[in-house]
Design an enzyme around this catalytic site. Structure first.
Site, PDB file in Angstrom:
ATOM      1  CG  ASP A   1      -5.940  -8.176  -3.236  1.00 22.27           C
ATOM      2  OD1 ASP A   1      -4.932  -8.455  -2.569  1.00 22.27           O
ATOM      3  OD2 ASP A   1      -6.746  -7.297  -2.897  1.00 22.27           O
TER       4      ASP A   1
ATOM      5  CG  HIS B   1      -1.988   1.089   0.879  1.00 21.03           C
ATOM      6  ND1 HIS B   1      -3.008   0.915  -0.026  1.00 21.03           N
ATOM      7  CD2 HIS B   1      -2.013   2.374   1.240  1.00 21.03           C
ATOM      8  CE1 HIS B   1      -3.638   2.031  -0.179  1.00 21.03           C
ATOM      9  NE2 HIS B   1      -3.061   2.951   0.591  1.00 21.03           N
TER      10      HIS B   1
ATOM     11  CB  CYS C   1      -9.492  -0.553 -10.320  1.00 19.00           C
ATOM     12  SG  CYS C   1     -10.014  -1.885  -9.235  1.00 19.00           S
TER      13      CYS C   1
END
Ligand code: PEP
Ligand code: MG
Length: 587
Positions: A466, A198, A513
């Site tokens: 992911d 992140h 995305c």
């Protein structure tokens, strides 16, 4: 070690966010401070106790300042948390035992304080009482602050960098990365991490050059060392020589003029040379970022990561607060669409101070997160769904669920949404009855059942960050295996093709995305596979648009078709790279 007196040293890591920076390093020490241990000469023992007193005073001043700020900006209830922190500093047992430990052992005061405070933290953490267990967190926080002050690292906060610095950390959690000081961080370097951790996503969104996976660099340099961070080639050059500085100065100039060229396409439409219009949207994490999306002329918000409203706050954002945030984004973008993703909390994004909701997990990425969390805490989920529904009358809202693993789970989420709709209807509260609901495809089981999911939703958004980690079994934040995290793996390409085909058959739109969408090297491959829309950090929109305008869709389709026949991820990458370089010249 002092590297300033030594020769230039090049450290190879992983290129995570493009750009070059030169400056002094700030070593960001997180929770687990490394405490040096040494014997203190008897004649210096009085000074050592005085040093401890000073650190306690400074810590008290810091906490009082934060408390006042919180009280002013948020409210007295939230500020009260810091009273508990101030009380720790007055704890007779903790302070007294530290001094006694020092007197008997003669070890430096940091070592003694660390030993005693850790013992207390441990003891609190094991108590079978929720209130007292939470005190362990307070105690740990304060102890870290005292240790930072003793070690002369008072300015360790990421949102209060004293000056422009290259931030070097062993790892940065999602909530810490949200506080990264945008104006002062010249570059971000992490011992661990990967391109989709992140902190790197945040760095990329801020166009901060970043290199990760430099192993134990935090242990090898100290604050103030000079370095170049090369986010293109993934290297950090410590103590660069004059000739290296000259070479990098030239590269930087070249990149700057290229950036200026990129901005020329900012207002232009994203249309390929053979006339196909591509939708380019923006990913945001905080409502304020909508301004960036507008500045780069995004075709909408393709991903609003709403969980960031919940990180970095001691309070639970209620329905009204959420509604205000969503409404501000929706209104700012209207009539363009805003895809609001429901909470992806948990896993690596737990809320601070809420250990009862987010217990520690051995395998957080496969754990109790996102839709799994929401379906078990329906009161929390419903609050968010109502806030989104209410915001939907202010523009064009689409709602999407993260981490859906199959049709049954999607049906359960939709059932909760239907309850919220009925509730609002019953109360006469307005919302957009036609609001589209979509799902993220980021778990292999969702991809494999895309045909079933398509029956129960209006669009797909593929979360490649992911999806790649689950498909290839590569933990997305583990630097040891980061080289195996390959977006051009045939398994991913086949999966994408399958999902796109299923979406096509049932007339659903499909976007990507994940970080891949904002990388101009991969964008043609995704478009060639049939993806309709790419959503990325706003700052990357010009690079992708520039390429879209320089290519034909026919070529992108040919690239994808050829890639689908190939077996080597590296060779597929090389094809994509060559495709990009043939169309975009840096100089
Ligand atoms: C993804 O997984 O690709 C995604 C966009 O979601 P996040 O990065 O927030 O997990
Ligand atoms: Mg995801």
């Amino acid at each position: 070690m002092d590297l300033r007196s030594k020769f230039e040293i090049t450290v190879q890591g992983i290129a995570a966010s493009q750009g070059i920076a030169y400056g002094q390093i700030f070593v960001y020490l997180q929770s687990d401070v490394e405490v040096p241990s040494y014997q203190v000469e008897p004649e210096r023992r009085i000074d050592e106790v005085a040093r401890f007193d000073r650190a306690l005073v400074v810590t008290r001043q810091q906490i009082t300042k934060i408390k006042n700020e919180v009280e002013k900006n948020i409210g007295p209830e939230e500020a009260a948390i810091f009273d508990a922190h101030l009380m720790v500093l007055e704890d007779e047992a903790l302070i007294g035992e530290t001094i006694r430990e020092f007197e008997s052992s003669g070890r430096n005061i940091e070592t003694c304080f660390h030993k005693i405070s850790s013992r207390y933290v441990q003891a609190f953490a094991e108590i079978d009482d929720e209130y007292l267990r939470e005190r362990a967190g307070d105690l740990r926080d304060v102890a870290q602050r005292v240790l930072h002050n003793l070690l002369g690292q008072a300015e360790n906060s990421l949102n209060r960098l004293a000056d422009q610095r290259i931030v070097l950390a062993s790892d940065i959690s999602p909530s810490e990365s949200a506080t990264l000081d945008r104006s002062a961080a010249l570059a971000l370097v992490m011992d661990s991490g990967s391109k989709t951790s992140h902190a790197v996503i945040v760095a990329r969104s801020m166009k901060i050059p970043s290199v990760v996976g430099v192993r134990n660099l935090t242990q090898r340099v100290t604050n103030g060392e000079w370095a170049i961070v090369d986010g293109y080639d993934g290297i950090v050059i410590l103590n660069p020589s004059e000739s290296t500085l000259f070479r990098y100065g030239k590269i930087q100039e070249q990149k700057k003029s290229f950036e200026a060229r990129l901005l020329e396409v900012n207002r232009q439409p994203a249309v390929t040379l053979d006339g196909v219009t591509v939708s380019l949207m923006a990913n945001i994490e905080r409502a304020e970022e909508v301004m960036k999306a507008k500045a780069y002329f995004a075709d909408g918000i393709g991903l609003f990561r709403t969980e960031f409203l919940f990180l970095n706050t001691a309070r639970w954002p209620g329905e009204t607060e959420q509604f205000v945030a969503y409404k501000s984004v929706v209104e700012a973008m209207a009539p363009l669409p805003v895809i609001i993703r429901t909470l992806d909390l948990g896993g690596d994004k737990p809320m601070a101070g809420k250990s009862e909701l987010f217990p520690k997990e051995n395998n957080p990425f496969m754990g109790f997160r996102a839709i799994r969390f929401c379906l078990e805490h329906q009161d929390i989920f419903k609050e968010q769904l109502r806030a989104i529904l209410k915001a939907s009358v202010y523009g064009k809202v689409r709602l999407m669920y993260p981490m859906i693993s199959g049709a049954e789970e999607l049906a359960r989420a939709n059932a909760v949404l239907a309850e919220c709709r009925a509730e609002l209807r019953g109360k006469g509260v307005a919302f957009d009855e036609a609001m589209q609901v979509g799902t993220m495809i980021e778990i292999p089981s969702a991809a494999a059942t895309a045909d079933l999911l398509a029956k129960d939703c209006a669009f797909f958004s593929i979360g490649t960050n992911d999806l790649i980690q689950y498909l290839l079994a590569i933990d997305r934040v583990n630097d040891r295996i980061a080289h195996l995290y390959e977006p051009t793996h045939p398994a991913l390409l086949r999966t994408l093709r399958y999902v796109v085909d299923q979406a096509r058959q049932q007339k659903l739109s499909v976007s990507v995305c994940g970080e891949m969408a904002g990388d101009p090297i991969f964008a043609p491959l995704l478009l060639g596979l049939g993806v309709d829309c790419l959503s990325m950090s706003p700052a990357w929109l010009p690079s992708v648009k520039y390429l879209v305008r320089a290519m034909t869709m026919a070529d992108a389709r040919a690239l994808a078709a050829e890639a689908l026949t190939m077996s080597s991820p590296k060779e597929i990458y090389a094809k994509c790279d060559a495709f990009y370089r043939a169309r975009v010249k840096m100089e």
